[in-house]
Design a protein around this motif. Sequence first.
Motif: not given
Length: 322
Positions: A146-151, A154
Amino acid sequence: MGYGGAVGHSSSFADFLRQCGGCAVIDGGLATELERRGANLNDPLWSAKCLLNSPHLVTAVHLDYLDAGANIIITASYQATIQGFEAKGFSREEGEALLKRSVELACEARDIYNARTPNQRPVLVAASVGSYGAYLADGSEYSGDYGDTVTLKSLKDFHRRRVQILAESGADLIAFETIPNKLEAKAYAELLEDEDVKIPAWFSFTSKDGTNVVSGDSLLECVSIADSCKQVVAVGINCTPPRFIHGLIQSIQKVTTKPILVYPNSGETYDPATKEWVQSAGVADVDFVSYVGKWRELGASLIGGCCRTTPNTIRAISCALG
């Protein structure tokens, strides 16, 4: 027979399994059958598109699976998200109503089936929750990247309202399906506890190597998250080639005593570029119904099919389980 909110959690779910003779039959591929009936699902909403323009097809497919022997039918909400509906121009309220509609259609199918079937068997409606990757509609539910921006936060924010709606919709349980990574499993577990969800849930992971989940995260760590969540009454594998299921059941048993569910795909591989299922190069799965007895002997308590399986598949599974 449905249980509604009365499926307490583990004890009542165990009662349901006992009524099914110790092994329940899950339904098969929904989208496969909708397409066979003429639905065009080439859309970010996928099978949830039918909630908008052909709900009668959804009911008909649910009925086909009930006629085939399913004890659990899964709603057409896998790719139904409030955010996805809003992207199509619907209001938040309309999106929430469509989520509820997915459960209503399954419940209606169960009512129709019960009305015409003298010897009723227990049937539960499972509200499907697909992963964040399913909403993206880019195939990332099959990679977990999901990439680094998905936490964690989120993901919880993304799924929260959807889970709240489905938990109050009249479904018997929530099916968190095709979970691709540990982060999303943790988000689901925390949401169930944060929101004090009153109906049970299952967690179903997907694997492409027979060892880890598709992201590369440890299956054992993922299953441990499910095992530690009191609302989770079963854990297992879906949308995974049948040849991997035997070893995955054995792995799951190392970290949980909860009922194990398996509903593999037909053995083909999804190509996110073409949005088609293709036969894996150099690999052939025999008709996976021949595996069913072994899976039950190993300890699987819920068995069905996922993508590219049909009512005929489920009928054969039901017969194999006796």
